[in-house]
Design a protein around this motif. Structure first.
Motif, PDB file in Angstrom:
ATOM      1  N   THR A  81      22.674  69.605  26.174  1.00 42.85           N
ATOM      2  CA  THR A  81      24.014  69.501  25.596  1.00 42.85           C
ATOM      3  C   THR A  81      25.077  69.493  26.693  1.00 42.85           C
ATOM      4  O   THR A  81      24.809  69.865  27.835  1.00 42.85           O
ATOM      5  CB  THR A  81      24.296  70.709  24.678  1.00 42.85           C
ATOM      6  OG1 THR A  81      24.276  71.901  25.475  1.00 42.85           O
ATOM      7  CG2 THR A  81      23.277  70.815  23.546  1.00 42.85           C
ATOM      8  N   ARG A  82      26.280  69.126  26.304  1.00 45.41           N
ATOM      9  CA  ARG A  82      27.418  69.180  27.217  1.00 45.41           C
ATOM     10  C   ARG A  82      27.653  70.617  27.671  1.00 45.41           C
ATOM     11  O   ARG A  82      27.975  70.869  28.829  1.00 45.41           O
ATOM     12  CB  ARG A  82      28.675  68.635  26.542  1.00 45.41           C
ATOM     13  CG  ARG A  82      29.878  68.668  27.478  1.00 45.41           C
ATOM     14  CD  ARG A  82      31.174  68.426  26.750  1.00 45.41           C
ATOM     15  NE  ARG A  82      31.316  67.025  26.420  1.00 45.41           N
ATOM     16  CZ  ARG A  82      32.243  66.569  25.577  1.00 45.41           C
ATOM     17  NH1 ARG A  82      33.070  67.408  24.977  1.00 45.41           N
ATOM     18  NH2 ARG A  82      32.338  65.288  25.327  1.00 45.41           N
ATOM     19  N   ALA A  83      27.477  71.580  26.767  1.00 46.92           N
ATOM     20  CA  ALA A  83      27.663  72.990  27.121  1.00 46.92           C
ATOM     21  C   ALA A  83      26.682  73.416  28.219  1.00 46.92           C
ATOM     22  O   ALA A  83      27.038  74.188  29.111  1.00 46.92           O
ATOM     23  CB  ALA A  83      27.496  73.872  25.884  1.00 46.92           C
ATOM     24  N   SER A  84      25.470  72.892  28.175  1.00 47.39           N
ATOM     25  CA  SER A  84      24.492  73.210  29.219  1.00 47.39           C
ATOM     26  C   SER A  84      24.915  72.604  30.557  1.00 47.39           C
ATOM     27  O   SER A  84      24.781  73.239  31.602  1.00 47.39           O
ATOM     28  CB  SER A  84      23.104  72.700  28.833  1.00 47.39           C
ATOM     29  OG  SER A  84      22.612  73.414  27.715  1.00 47.39           O
ATOM     30  N   VAL A  85      25.425  71.374  30.516  1.00 48.03           N
ATOM     31  CA  VAL A  85      25.910  70.749  31.745  1.00 48.03           C
ATOM     32  C   VAL A  85      27.064  71.574  32.307  1.00 48.03           C
ATOM     33  O   VAL A  85      27.145  71.824  33.513  1.00 48.03           O
ATOM     34  CB  VAL A  85      26.326  69.283  31.509  1.00 48.03           C
ATOM     35  CG1 VAL A  85      26.965  68.687  32.767  1.00 48.03           C
ATOM     36  CG2 VAL A  85      25.138  68.440  31.057  1.00 48.03           C
ATOM     37  N   ASP A  86      27.949  72.036  31.439  1.00 51.23           N
ATOM     38  CA  ASP A  86      29.067  72.875  31.870  1.00 51.23           C
ATOM     39  C   ASP A  86      28.542  74.139  32.557  1.00 51.23           C
ATOM     40  O   ASP A  86      28.994  74.500  33.650  1.00 51.23           O
ATOM     41  CB  ASP A  86      29.944  73.239  30.665  1.00 51.23           C
ATOM     42  CG  ASP A  86      31.155  74.055  31.057  1.00 51.23           C
ATOM     43  OD1 ASP A  86      31.998  73.540  31.829  1.00 51.23           O
ATOM     44  OD2 ASP A  86      31.263  75.210  30.604  1.00 51.23           O
ATOM     45  N   ALA A 147      23.849  57.855  34.951  1.00 52.67           N
ATOM     46  CA  ALA A 147      23.983  58.039  36.399  1.00 52.67           C
ATOM     47  C   ALA A 147      25.448  58.181  36.805  1.00 52.67           C
ATOM     48  O   ALA A 147      25.785  59.004  37.665  1.00 52.67           O
ATOM     49  CB  ALA A 147      23.321  56.880  37.141  1.00 52.67           C
ATOM     50  N   ASP A 148      26.327  57.389  36.202  1.00 56.56           N
ATOM     51  CA  ASP A 148      27.755  57.491  36.532  1.00 56.56           C
ATOM     52  C   ASP A 148      28.311  58.863  36.172  1.00 56.56           C
ATOM     53  O   ASP A 148      29.185  59.384  36.871  1.00 56.56           O
ATOM     54  CB  ASP A 148      28.560  56.397  35.827  1.00 56.56           C
ATOM     55  CG  ASP A 148      28.345  55.022  36.440  1.00 56.56           C
ATOM     56  OD1 ASP A 148      27.842  54.932  37.587  1.00 56.56           O
ATOM     57  OD2 ASP A 148      28.688  54.026  35.777  1.00 56.56           O
ATOM     58  N   THR A 149      27.816  59.455  35.103  1.00 55.37           N
ATOM     59  CA  THR A 149      28.236  60.805  34.720  1.00 55.37           C
ATOM     60  C   THR A 149      27.980  61.776  35.870  1.00 55.37           C
ATOM     61  O   THR A 149      28.858  62.565  36.241  1.00 55.37           O
ATOM     62  CB  THR A 149      27.465  61.267  33.462  1.00 55.37           C
ATOM     63  OG1 THR A 149      27.708  60.349  32.399  1.00 55.37           O
ATOM     64  CG2 THR A 149      27.854  62.671  33.046  1.00 55.37           C
ATOM     65  N   VAL A 150      26.797  61.706  36.437  1.00 51.48           N
ATOM     66  CA  VAL A 150      26.420  62.615  37.518  1.00 51.48           C
ATOM     67  C   VAL A 150      27.274  62.358  38.753  1.00 51.48           C
ATOM     68  O   VAL A 150      27.771  63.294  39.383  1.00 51.48           O
ATOM     69  CB  VAL A 150      24.922  62.482  37.849  1.00 51.48           C
ATOM     70  CG1 VAL A 150      24.533  63.394  39.004  1.00 51.48           C
ATOM     71  CG2 VAL A 150      24.077  62.789  36.613  1.00 51.48           C
ATOM     72  N   VAL A 151      27.477  61.098  39.104  1.00 53.45           N
ATOM     73  CA  VAL A 151      28.273  60.761  40.292  1.00 53.45           C
ATOM     74  C   VAL A 151      29.715  61.227  40.112  1.00 53.45           C
ATOM     75  O   VAL A 151      30.313  61.799  41.031  1.00 53.45           O
ATOM     76  CB  VAL A 151      28.191  59.253  40.601  1.00 53.45           C
ATOM     77  CG1 VAL A 151      29.166  58.867  41.707  1.00 53.45           C
ATOM     78  CG2 VAL A 151      26.764  58.871  40.989  1.00 53.45           C
ATOM     79  N   VAL A 184      33.921  68.477  32.987  1.00 53.16           N
ATOM     80  CA  VAL A 184      32.708  68.239  32.198  1.00 53.16           C
ATOM     81  C   VAL A 184      33.087  67.637  30.849  1.00 53.16           C
ATOM     82  O   VAL A 184      32.473  66.660  30.389  1.00 53.16           O
ATOM     83  CB  VAL A 184      31.890  69.542  32.025  1.00 53.16           C
ATOM     84  CG1 VAL A 184      30.759  69.353  31.007  1.00 53.16           C
ATOM     85  CG2 VAL A 184      31.319  69.990  33.370  1.00 53.16           C
ATOM     86  N   ALA A 185      34.114  68.166  30.202  1.00 55.82           N
ATOM     87  CA  ALA A 185      34.538  67.655  28.895  1.00 55.82           C
ATOM     88  C   ALA A 185      35.002  66.209  28.972  1.00 55.82           C
ATOM     89  O   ALA A 185      34.765  65.419  28.048  1.00 55.82           O
ATOM     90  CB  ALA A 185      35.645  68.536  28.325  1.00 55.82           C
ATOM     91  N   GLN A 186      35.649  65.843  30.071  1.00 61.45           N
ATOM     92  CA  GLN A 186      36.152  64.474  30.233  1.00 61.45           C
ATOM     93  C   GLN A 186      35.047  63.491  30.628  1.00 61.45           C
ATOM     94  O   GLN A 186      35.101  62.324  30.272  1.00 61.45           O
ATOM     95  CB  GLN A 186      37.248  64.435  31.295  1.00 61.45           C
ATOM     96  CG  GLN A 186      38.515  65.158  30.910  1.00 61.45           C
ATOM     97  CD  GLN A 186      39.272  64.441  29.799  1.00 61.45           C
ATOM     98  OE1 GLN A 186      39.400  63.224  29.826  1.00 61.45           O
ATOM     99  NE2 GLN A 186      39.728  65.186  28.833  1.00 61.45           N
ATOM    100  N   ILE A 187      34.081  63.956  31.380  1.00 61.23           N
ATOM    101  CA  ILE A 187      33.093  63.059  31.976  1.00 61.23           C
ATOM    102  C   ILE A 187      31.796  62.971  31.173  1.00 61.23           C
ATOM    103  O   ILE A 187      31.203  61.891  31.054  1.00 61.23           O
ATOM    104  CB  ILE A 187      32.794  63.503  33.435  1.00 61.23           C
ATOM    105  CG1 ILE A 187      34.058  63.358  34.297  1.00 61.23           C
ATOM    106  CG2 ILE A 187      31.630  62.720  34.028  1.00 61.23           C
ATOM    107  CD1 ILE A 187      33.963  64.014  35.667  1.00 61.23           C
ATOM    108  N   VAL A 188      31.355  64.102  30.620  1.00 61.85           N
ATOM    109  CA  VAL A 188      30.048  64.145  29.949  1.00 61.85           C
ATOM    110  C   VAL A 188      30.232  63.837  28.459  1.00 61.85           C
ATOM    111  O   VAL A 188      31.025  64.512  27.783  1.00 61.85           O
ATOM    112  CB  VAL A 188      29.385  65.530  30.131  1.00 61.85           C
ATOM    113  CG1 VAL A 188      28.045  65.590  29.417  1.00 61.85           C
ATOM    114  CG2 VAL A 188      29.228  65.835  31.621  1.00 61.85           C
ATOM    115  N   PRO A 189      29.496  62.857  27.941  1.00 60.90           N
ATOM    116  CA  PRO A 189      29.607  62.554  26.502  1.00 60.90           C
ATOM    117  C   PRO A 189      29.000  63.675  25.661  1.00 60.90           C
ATOM    118  O   PRO A 189      28.193  64.456  26.146  1.00 60.90           O
ATOM    119  CB  PRO A 189      28.820  61.256  26.347  1.00 60.90           C
ATOM    120  CG  PRO A 189      27.893  61.204  27.503  1.00 60.90           C
ATOM    121  CD  PRO A 189      28.549  61.980  28.617  1.00 60.90           C
ATOM    122  N   GLU A 190      29.424  63.726  24.394  1.00 61.74           N
ATOM    123  CA  GLU A 190      28.861  64.711  23.448  1.00 61.74           C
ATOM    124  C   GLU A 190      27.365  64.569  23.378  1.00 61.74           C
ATOM    125  O   GLU A 190      26.826  63.508  23.402  1.00 61.74           O
ATOM    126  CB  GLU A 190      29.453  64.525  22.058  1.00 61.74           C
ATOM    127  CG  GLU A 190      30.882  64.935  21.942  1.00 61.74           C
ATOM    128  CD  GLU A 190      31.068  66.429  21.854  1.00 61.74           C
ATOM    129  OE1 GLU A 190      30.093  67.155  21.606  1.00 61.74           O
ATOM    130  OE2 GLU A 190      32.177  66.875  22.079  1.00 61.74           O
TER     131      GLU A 190
END
Length: 190
Positions: A81-86, A147-151, A184-190
């Motif tokens: 999830t996005r929360a995990s990425v955060d 990949a763009d999300t990570v970069v 994270v909220a702006q870059i990572v999709p739901e």
């Protein structure tokens, strides 16, 4: 050249501290020997020249910043999830900024690489591989985004790390945490 691996590592770690404290111009064998607490002349027995010391310091920073198998295992146990990425971005930010001298040394090495083609080649390869590993981990783990999300996260967090380590009062701790979450909220999709 001497072969005592523990002494070599101690000298490289001392070089990282010298880079962080005095910059690339302050990185001399004498300064490294002094920082490592060894007799003057020791570093010159382990490294054929300053370029070798710079190169090995760059490699060592990456070794010391590696999160290790336990951290990777914990990350893999998180929901996708996005929360995990955060959560992962906050943890990574804290882990990297905890090794202040390493990151500052890396900034010095990046500047020095603009004048030293061999160092530039090494750092380019190391950083490119690091980014590619992060992309592979993110995608293989099934985290949201591509990949763009990570970069984009890498680029955003890199400058926040620079701010924290060089001018920490620009944003302060709480605002920095908010900015990581906002990125994270702006870059990572739901």
């Amino acid at each position: 050249m001497r072969q005592n691996p523990e002494r070599r590592t101690a000298l490289i770690d001392a070089a990282i501290e010298v880079l962080a404290d005095q910059g690339a111009r302050g990185l001399t064998f004498r300064a490294v020997d002094t920082r490592a607490g060894v007799p003057i002349g020791t570093a010159s027995n382990y490294f054929p020249g300053r370029d070798a010391l710079l190169t090995q310091a760059g490699q060592r920073v990456f070794q010391r910043l590696d999160p290790g198998a336990d951290v990777v295992g914990e990350a893999l146990a998180l929901p996708r999830t996005r929360a995990s990425v955060d959560k992962l971005m906050h943890e990574m930010f804290e882990r990297i900024t905890a090794f202040r001298s390493g990151y500052l040394a890396m900034l010095e090495l990046r500047l020095e690489a603009t004048r030293r083609p061999e160092l530039s080649k090494l750092l380019t390869e190391q950083i490119r591989e690091n980014v590619e590993q992060n992309v592979r981990f993110h995608l293989d783990a099934g985290m949201p985004g591509d990949a763009d999300t990570v970069v984009l996260l890498y680029l955003a967090l890199s400058w926040l790390i620079v701010e924290r380590l060089t001018l920490p009062e620009v944003f302060g701790d709480e605002r920095t945490k908010e900015l990581i979450t906002a990125a994270v909220a702006q870059i990572v999709p739901e």
